[in-house]
Design a protein around this motif. Structure first.
Motif, mmCIF file in Angstrom:
data_model
loop_
_atom_site.group_PDB
_atom_site.id
_atom_site.type_symbol
_atom_site.label_atom_id
_atom_site.label_comp_id
_atom_site.label_asym_id
_atom_site.label_seq_id
_atom_site.Cartn_x
_atom_site.Cartn_y
_atom_site.Cartn_z
ATOM 1 N N GLY A 72 68.104 16.288 3.648
ATOM 2 C CA GLY A 72 68.657 16.099 4.983
ATOM 3 C C GLY A 72 68.783 17.372 5.791
ATOM 4 N N GLU A 73 68.254 18.480 5.271
ATOM 5 C CA GLU A 73 68.430 19.763 5.935
ATOM 6 C C GLU A 73 67.111 20.356 6.418
ATOM 7 O OE1 GLU A 73 72.474 21.496 3.880
ATOM 8 O OE2 GLU A 73 70.565 22.285 3.146
ATOM 9 N N ASP B 284 62.894 14.517 3.435
ATOM 10 C CA ASP B 284 63.518 13.305 3.993
ATOM 11 C C ASP B 284 63.925 13.467 5.454
ATOM 12 O OD1 ASP B 284 65.526 15.144 3.488
ATOM 13 O OD2 ASP B 284 66.954 13.675 2.728
ATOM 14 N N VAL B 285 63.552 14.572 6.106
ATOM 15 C CA VAL B 285 63.919 14.795 7.506
ATOM 16 C C VAL B 285 62.728 14.471 8.395
ATOM 17 C CG1 VAL B 285 64.528 16.544 9.233
ATOM 18 C CG2 VAL B 285 65.651 16.560 6.994
ATOM 19 N N ALA C 54 73.322 35.155 9.884
ATOM 20 C CA ALA C 54 72.206 35.481 8.996
ATOM 21 C C ALA C 54 70.884 35.257 9.712
ATOM 22 C CB ALA C 54 72.271 34.585 7.745
ATOM 23 N N GLU C 55 69.814 35.806 9.151
ATOM 24 C CA GLU C 55 68.484 35.613 9.742
ATOM 25 C C GLU C 55 67.955 34.198 9.527
ATOM 26 O OE1 GLU C 55 66.520 40.033 9.756
ATOM 27 O OE2 GLU C 55 66.452 38.957 7.846
ATOM 28 N N TYR C 56 68.430 33.550 8.459
ATOM 29 C CA TYR C 56 68.027 32.161 8.174
ATOM 30 C C TYR C 56 69.258 31.371 7.758
ATOM 31 C CZ TYR C 56 63.228 33.858 8.060
ATOM 32 O OH TYR C 56 62.028 34.412 8.424
ATOM 33 N N VAL C 57 69.276 30.093 8.112
ATOM 34 C CA VAL C 57 70.370 29.226 7.676
ATOM 35 C C VAL C 57 69.813 27.842 7.371
ATOM 36 C CG1 VAL C 57 71.057 28.486 10.016
ATOM 37 C CG2 VAL C 57 72.755 28.510 8.180
ATOM 38 N N ALA C 58 70.321 27.244 6.306
ATOM 39 C CA ALA C 58 69.990 25.847 6.005
ATOM 40 C C ALA C 58 70.985 24.981 6.773
ATOM 41 C CB ALA C 58 70.097 25.581 4.502
ATOM 42 N N ALA C 59 70.465 24.054 7.578
ATOM 43 C CA ALA C 59 71.318 23.294 8.497
ATOM 44 C C ALA C 59 71.084 21.803 8.330
ATOM 45 C CB ALA C 59 70.988 23.690 9.940
#
Length: 337
Positions: free
Chosen positions: A33-34, A86-87, A111-116
């Protein structure tokens, strides 16, 4: 995909702005879902300094979910770099913005990257840059959920009754206290969008800013006590809240509502006698509402004011700016490519 590490701001121990460390950290893997977002800008908000200072439990949580080191932050704007299988709402290359995993301290946005979570995101309005988009989510959704539509049925940690926004229209007068701040300046504009008459309360330096946003009346609280000059209004949105919030009860008409963003100290017998509803809410991530707000941002009906920007590496200076107060709009961290 980049190498396995990124630059991020992390907290290893609680304290003042000096505990924010800019360092290498692992790039997160998006879970079910991210999506993985390459961050371009991060909005800073009060929960960021509450966490830094050692508050590790959200209101309503029984125990802390925070483990050190922790990356603070919830508000991002950036570009989708990867998506979980699944997104299907977003694709690589989409520009997105969002309030991540709130209420919790698991946003991990500095941060430079994030899981959202995809459900926390909306497409970034094409007409505004990442800095302005990053300033919108928490402040905009707080104003939206207090004034327009709560949009969820989660019980509030602050009260048993569900928060119900007041119908706003041409016959409504709204007072916004702390009108120049993040939530305040969004609330002024959303109330104007709905046709209400708006009284903005802030310090004198913010008068022209707030009149430009559409405030019909301005009160400089350093010179005038609002409760001595304003009466018979329909709604107070107090973005300052706390113990002093009670003084605004005198400004309301019978049947009016008082919405402290930070729960205040109220006497239920007093408010019942005055015929006033006191209600508060806890803002929650909501991609669908953010998409609605995004349409207003795209049209220019609502805009995000930027107080100041700092590079991600300068997060400490950004927190020091926040601590000085009298913020006009939002403080945003920028992430260089």
């Amino acid at each position: 995909m980049p190498t396995h590490t990124m630059r991020a701001v992390r907290i290893h121990e609680y304290g003042g702005p000096e505990v924010l460390r800019y360092e290498e950290a692992p790039i997160p893997e998006p879970g079910p879902g991210e999506v993985l977002v390459r961050v371009h800008a991060v909005g800073i908000n009060p929960p960021d300094w509450y966490l830094r200072g050692g508050l590790t439990k959200m209101p309503g949580e029984t125990e802390s979910t925070v483990t050190l080191p922790v990356i603070p932050g919830t508000d991002v704007s950036g570009v989708v770099e990867a998506v979980a299988t699944d997104v299907d709402d977003f694709a690589v290359g989409d520009e997105v913005f969002g309030l991540l995993r709130f209420p919790s301290f698991d946003g991990r946005a500095y941060a430079e990257y994030v899981a959202a979570p995809a459900s926390d995101l909306a497409r970034k309005p094409a007409g505004i840059d990442h800095v302005h988009a990053a300033g919108a989510p928490m402040a905009g959704l707080t104003a939206w959920q207090f004034l327009i539509d709560l949009g969820h049925d989660h019980p509030s940690p602050f009260q048993t009754a569900r928060h119900r926004p007041t119908a706003l229209g041409a016959g409504t007068t709204v007072l916004v206290n702390g009108a120049a701040g993040g939530v305040g300046h969004m609330a002024v504009q959303l109330a104007k969008w709905k046709g209400a008459r708006v009284i903005a309360v802030a310090s004198g330096a913010h008068e022209s800013f707030l009149r430009d946003l559409g405030a019909d009346q301005f009160i400089d609280y350093t010179k005038t006590r609002p409760e001595e000059v304003v009466h018979d209004i329909d709604l107070v949105l107090d973005t300052v809240g706390g113990p002093d919030s009670r003084r605004f009860l005198r400004t309301l008409k019978r049947g009016g509502s008082h919405f402290p963003v930070f729960p205040g100290d109220f006497d239920e017998e007093e408010t019942a006698k005055l015929g006033i509803t006191v209600s508060t809410a806890q803002v929650r991530s909501n991609g669908a509402q953010l998409a609605e707000l995004g349409r207003l941002l795209e049209k220019g009906t609502v805009s995000v004011a930027i107080d100041s920007t700092f590079a991600l590496a300068e997060a400490r200076a950004a927190h020091e700016r926040a601590a000085r107060g009298h913020i006009q709009g939002k403080i945003v961290l920028t992430v260089e490519d």
